[in-house]
Write an enzyme that holds these catalytic residues in place. Structure first.
Site, PDB file in Angstrom:
ATOM      1  N   ASP A   7      33.382  20.306  -4.287  1.00 61.07           N
ATOM      2  CA  ASP A   7      32.523  19.171  -3.917  1.00 61.07           C
ATOM      3  C   ASP A   7      32.093  19.189  -2.452  1.00 61.07           C
ATOM      4  OD1 ASP A   7      35.009  18.713  -2.837  1.00 61.07           O
ATOM      5  OD2 ASP A   7      35.136  16.618  -3.433  1.00 61.07           O
ATOM      6  N   ARG A  12      38.013  14.819  -8.400  1.00 58.88           N
ATOM      7  CA  ARG A  12      37.681  13.608  -7.618  1.00 58.88           C
ATOM      8  C   ARG A  12      36.337  13.050  -8.078  1.00 58.88           C
ATOM      9  NH1 ARG A  12      40.243  13.574  -1.717  1.00 58.88           N
ATOM     10  NH2 ARG A  12      38.348  14.646  -1.102  1.00 58.88           N
ATOM     11  N   ASP A  65      37.971  21.097  -6.068  1.00 58.75           N
ATOM     12  CA  ASP A  65      36.966  20.168  -6.608  1.00 58.75           C
ATOM     13  C   ASP A  65      35.530  20.693  -6.560  1.00 58.75           C
ATOM     14  OD1 ASP A  65      39.125  18.444  -6.893  1.00 58.75           O
ATOM     15  OD2 ASP A  65      38.788  17.473  -4.967  1.00 58.75           O
ATOM     16  N   GLY A 106      44.096  18.277   0.320  1.00 60.00           N
ATOM     17  CA  GLY A 106      44.604  18.822  -0.951  1.00 60.00           C
ATOM     18  C   GLY A 106      44.665  20.337  -0.885  1.00 60.00           C
ATOM     19  N   ASP A 134      36.544  17.757   2.049  1.00 60.02           N
ATOM     20  CA  ASP A 134      35.596  16.985   2.858  1.00 60.02           C
ATOM     21  C   ASP A 134      36.282  16.090   3.888  1.00 60.02           C
ATOM     22  OD1 ASP A 134      36.473  15.265   0.897  1.00 60.02           O
ATOM     23  OD2 ASP A 134      34.550  14.236   0.706  1.00 60.02           O
ATOM     24  N   ARG A 194      48.412  14.922   4.726  1.00 65.71           N
ATOM     25  CA  ARG A 194      47.391  13.893   4.969  1.00 65.71           C
ATOM     26  C   ARG A 194      47.852  13.195   6.251  1.00 65.71           C
ATOM     27  NH1 ARG A 194      43.940  14.805   0.365  1.00 65.71           N
ATOM     28  NH2 ARG A 194      45.304  15.213  -1.379  1.00 65.71           N
ATOM     29  N   THR A 251      39.034  23.698  -1.589  1.00 64.15           N
ATOM     30  CA  THR A 251      39.393  22.601  -2.501  1.00 64.15           C
ATOM     31  C   THR A 251      39.069  23.034  -3.921  1.00 64.15           C
ATOM     32  OG1 THR A 251      38.755  20.405  -3.293  1.00 64.15           O
ATOM     33  CG2 THR A 251      37.149  21.512  -1.931  1.00 64.15           C
TER      34      THR A 251
HETATM   35  P1  ADP Z   1      40.580  16.833   1.774  1.00 60.09           P
HETATM   36  O1  ADP Z   1      40.380  17.582   3.054  1.00 60.09           O
HETATM   37  O2  ADP Z   1      41.204  17.663   0.701  1.00 60.09           O
HETATM   38  O3  ADP Z   1      39.323  16.097   1.349  1.00 60.09           O
HETATM   39  P2  ADP Z   1      41.669  14.291   2.740  1.00 60.09           P
HETATM   40  O4  ADP Z   1      40.450  13.495   2.390  1.00 60.09           O
HETATM   41  O5  ADP Z   1      42.985  13.683   2.499  1.00 60.09           O
HETATM   42  O6  ADP Z   1      41.713  15.732   2.056  1.00 60.09           O
HETATM   43  O7  ADP Z   1      41.562  14.624   4.312  1.00 60.09           O
HETATM   44  C1  ADP Z   1      42.550  15.392   4.954  1.00 60.09           C
HETATM   45  C2  ADP Z   1      42.813  14.851   6.329  1.00 60.09           C
HETATM   46  O8  ADP Z   1      41.628  14.934   7.138  1.00 60.09           O
HETATM   47  C3  ADP Z   1      43.202  13.382   6.403  1.00 60.09           C
HETATM   48  O9  ADP Z   1      44.550  13.152   6.103  1.00 60.09           O
HETATM   49  C4  ADP Z   1      42.878  13.043   7.849  1.00 60.09           C
HETATM   50  O10 ADP Z   1      43.915  13.480   8.708  1.00 60.09           O
HETATM   51  C5  ADP Z   1      41.645  13.899   8.120  1.00 60.09           C
HETATM   52  N1  ADP Z   1      40.425  13.070   8.018  1.00 60.09           N
HETATM   53  C6  ADP Z   1      39.870  12.547   6.913  1.00 60.09           C
HETATM   54  N2  ADP Z   1      38.799  11.786   7.205  1.00 60.09           N
HETATM   55  C7  ADP Z   1      38.671  11.816   8.550  1.00 60.09           C
HETATM   56  C8  ADP Z   1      37.753  11.229   9.489  1.00 60.09           C
HETATM   57  N3  ADP Z   1      36.743  10.435   9.089  1.00 60.09           N
HETATM   58  N4  ADP Z   1      37.923  11.496  10.803  1.00 60.09           N
HETATM   59  C9  ADP Z   1      38.923  12.303  11.217  1.00 60.09           C
HETATM   60  N5  ADP Z   1      39.822  12.868  10.404  1.00 60.09           N
HETATM   61  C10 ADP Z   1      39.701  12.645   9.070  1.00 60.09           C
END
Ligand code: ADP
Length: 319
Positions: free
Chosen positions: A129, A171, A127, A11, A103, A72, A125
């Protein structure tokens, strides 16, 4: 280390650009080369990577969003995806990576770290968080966007003697709702960290009404339920004329506040220092206005802590 990379992922958040700028300028200041990885982990896997110069990050400190764009990328969750990303980095001669994101993005950086590639996470972010930091880049700007909206909603709520339910992002964290509720003078704040009790919400509304209050603002964190759902519950339980306002993605945009620009500049620059010091696998943050860094694996295992004293205060001030 001679050449580093930087990406924004997940995000987007206001202030990410200021962080990218800080990474690029700090690295060049210390004689490193910097490459921008576009579209987060998707661009990392596909090799959407370009060299950045001092001028590449000119005129972006005040802009919302991220010039490196974000994405994503479900494929990056797999080992094959991560190895492909590392191959791209190596093919470009990039020896360390700064990951700016939430995260999920941190989990990606952790995965690269576990495969032996040095990464530093920078918390970006709205959030708020991310463990290992009191504030994330973008939170202050989003908060100011929310209270600007709440102030406006209050005007119309008061003219029409209505109860307004305002749904805010965050979130699974209640930080944005709590800070917005306290600074916007909301009567009730619903956060995921504290299960709500309809009877006490009703009681607060009734009490306020009895002492002549003309309107009420209820802030609901999206992690609790939707604003529409909660407004329905109020209408089922009371006679108050209720309206809903879902602030949505406007909370993610806009020019970053001074606080977010300063935070982003400090954290982005610190991430570069850590890579120069040979310390990969770290996550930078701020605590008591001092820069800190944690092992990224440990940081991800730490619980995010909402300020419960502030939550209690919000209740005391909205009687
Ligand atoms: P944010 O970083 O804002 O929390 P997301 O949760 O969508 O956003 O995570 C962003 C990107 O990070 C995901 O689209 C994915 O490519 C990568 N990612 C998320 N979780 C994992 C994981 N467990 N292992 C490796 N890459 C991850």
């Amino acid at each position: 280390m001679k050449r580093i990379g930087v990406l924004t992922s997940g995000g987007d958040a206001p202030g990410m650009n200021a962080a990218v700028r800080a990474v690029v300028r700090k690295a060049i200041y210390h004689g490193l080369e910097v490459y921008g990885v576009y579209q987060g982990y998707h661009g990392l896997m596909t090799g959407n990577i370009q060299k950045l110069e001092l001028g590449s990050v000119g005129d972006i400190i005040h802009r919302g969003g991220t010039v490196l764009r974000s994405a994503r990328c479900p494929e990056f969750v797999t080992k094959e995806g991560q190895k492909q990303g590392i191959e791209q980095l190596k093919a470009h001669g990039i020896e360390g990576l700064v990951v700016i994101g939430g995260d999920g993005s941190y989990r990606g950086a952790k995965a690269l770290t576990e495969l032996g590639y040095p990464c530093v996470g920078v918390p970006g972010t709205i959030d708020n968080d991310i463990p290992g930091t009191e504030f994330t880049i973008g939170f202050d700007t989003a908060l100011n966007t929310v209270i600007d909206a709440v102030d406006k909603i209050r005007d119309t709520a008061s003219s029409h003697e209505r109860t307004f339910v305002v749904e805010v992002m965050g979130r699974d964290a209640g930080d944005l709702a709590l800070w917005a509720g306290l600074s916007g003078g909301a009567e009730t704040i619903l956060i995921p960290e504290d299960p709500y009790d309809m009877e006490s919400v009703k009681e607060r509304l009734m009490k306020g009404h009895e002492r002549g209050k003309k309107h009420s603002i209820i802030i609901v964190a999206e992690g609790v339920m939707s604003g529409t759902e909660f407004a329905k519950k109020i209408e089922e339980n009371t006679d108050f004329d209720t309206r809903v306002s879902v602030l949505g993605h406007m909370q993610r945009g806009g020019s970053p506040t001074a606080a977010d620009r300063v935070l982003a500049s400090r954290l982005g620059a610190r991430a570069v220092e850590l890579l120069i010091e040979g310390k990969g696998g770290r996550a930078v943050g701020i605590e008591h206005n001092k820069l800190v860094d944690y092992d990224i694996i440990e940081a991800l295992a730490m619980p995010h802590k909402l300020d419960l004293d502030m939550y209690r205060l919000s209740k005391e001030l909205s009687i």
